[in-house]
Design an enzyme around this catalytic site. Sequence first.
Site, PDB file in Angstrom:
ATOM      1  N   GLU A 249      44.106  83.274  22.999  1.00  0.00           N
ATOM      2  CA  GLU A 249      44.167  82.794  24.383  1.00  0.00           C
ATOM      3  C   GLU A 249      43.006  83.445  25.152  1.00  0.00           C
ATOM      4  O   GLU A 249      43.140  84.499  25.739  1.00  0.00           O
ATOM      5  CB  GLU A 249      45.516  83.154  25.014  1.00  0.00           C
ATOM      6  CG  GLU A 249      45.718  82.531  26.379  1.00  0.00           C
ATOM      7  CD  GLU A 249      47.023  82.947  27.035  1.00  0.00           C
ATOM      8  OE1 GLU A 249      47.246  82.535  28.191  1.00  0.00           O
ATOM      9  OE2 GLU A 249      47.813  83.693  26.425  1.00  0.00           O
TER      10      GLU A 249
ATOM     11  N   ASP B 193      55.860  83.640  25.712  1.00  0.00           N
ATOM     12  CA  ASP B 193      54.785  84.479  26.275  1.00  0.00           C
ATOM     13  C   ASP B 193      55.240  85.936  26.284  1.00  0.00           C
ATOM     14  O   ASP B 193      54.947  86.699  27.209  1.00  0.00           O
ATOM     15  CB  ASP B 193      54.407  84.007  27.680  1.00  0.00           C
ATOM     16  CG  ASP B 193      52.994  84.440  28.089  1.00  0.00           C
ATOM     17  OD1 ASP B 193      52.213  84.855  27.207  1.00  0.00           O
ATOM     18  OD2 ASP B 193      52.682  84.371  29.287  1.00  0.00           O
TER      19      ASP B 193
END
Length: 369
Positions: A123, A265
């Site tokens: 990411e 997450d």
Amino acid sequence: MERVTYHGGRVFDGHVLHENWPITIEDYFIIEGAEGHPIDLAGDILAPAFVDLQVNGGGGVLFNDDPSVETLQRIAEAHIALGTGSLLPTLITDRPEITAAAIDAVAEARTRAMTGIEGLHLEGPHLSAAKHGAHAPELIRPMETADLAALIEAKARVGCLKVTVAPETVTPDQIARLAEAGIYVSLGHSACDAGTGEHAFAAGARGVTHLFNAMSQMQSRAPGLVGAALASQAWAGLIADSVHVAPDVMRVALAASPKIFLVTDAMAVAGTTLDHFTLNGRKILRRDGELRLEDGTLAGADLDMARAVTVLVRQCDVPLSRALAMATRLPAEAAGLAPHIGCLKARTPCRAIRLRETADGFRVVPLDA
């Protein structure tokens, strides 16, 4: 593993929630036409193990802090205890040498056939500084030729490779090259307009990362990346903790697209009682089910998949079968994982969990509880 027949509960096979559907498992394979040692589910649910494509840490460790095989083992064990059987360890924006170490660690974990590690999610660092969120803005940069080559090389070593990029810093040609190499390109941390997002999807981007968060929002005359993703029905991960996205907004998104799946997450605190940790030298506080930098910026989620399913069912009125699919089959399909992952199918490998509904929501309990 001995032959066991589960009965007296419901079975979710990845598509349908079956009532009173006995299922027999032996040596982690589902078999037909045979019975084994009976275990009464007592109304519980047997389901595929969860699939999570965005796991930054767990068990007290963060992948960015120590991108090693040992860290991956600890993260995987923490999430297996929470019901997740397949995950993508996620490295957020960091220095090139940390990214290289993360790739090496996942490649080694795959060589060792480490349970739960299906690949890698990078990411960043090719994001928009305008939407950096908890990422260190000084480490964000455009994708260069060497970065592209390194990612294509990494794909051959790590299994599934997911990269979150912003179309402001990655060109359509670069997206196309990544997609052609089999890399799962996801758009995120972007302030792009809808047209730019649509061009990125046309070039080969498969979806968006944590829908609504750290991206341009949908307005009446400016659809933004949110609108482009929903209109195109691109794959979209969703942090369903009712903090990152309000329940009413989740309802609207789920009515618009069938290709939304759950992600946690999760950070270092997952599976622990820790009340803080550090990320890129910055302290992150755990308070009231939220993770925030000291300036108040959300920094990951204090969430596991069972709670995300609970939020969808109880706060968003999502049917349980759909919520479970969003935590199992759909993320597996989005990432192109092996067909048995996220499903329970006869004559295939099986990673199953047992879910119990309590007054506080769904929770994972031992299979033989």
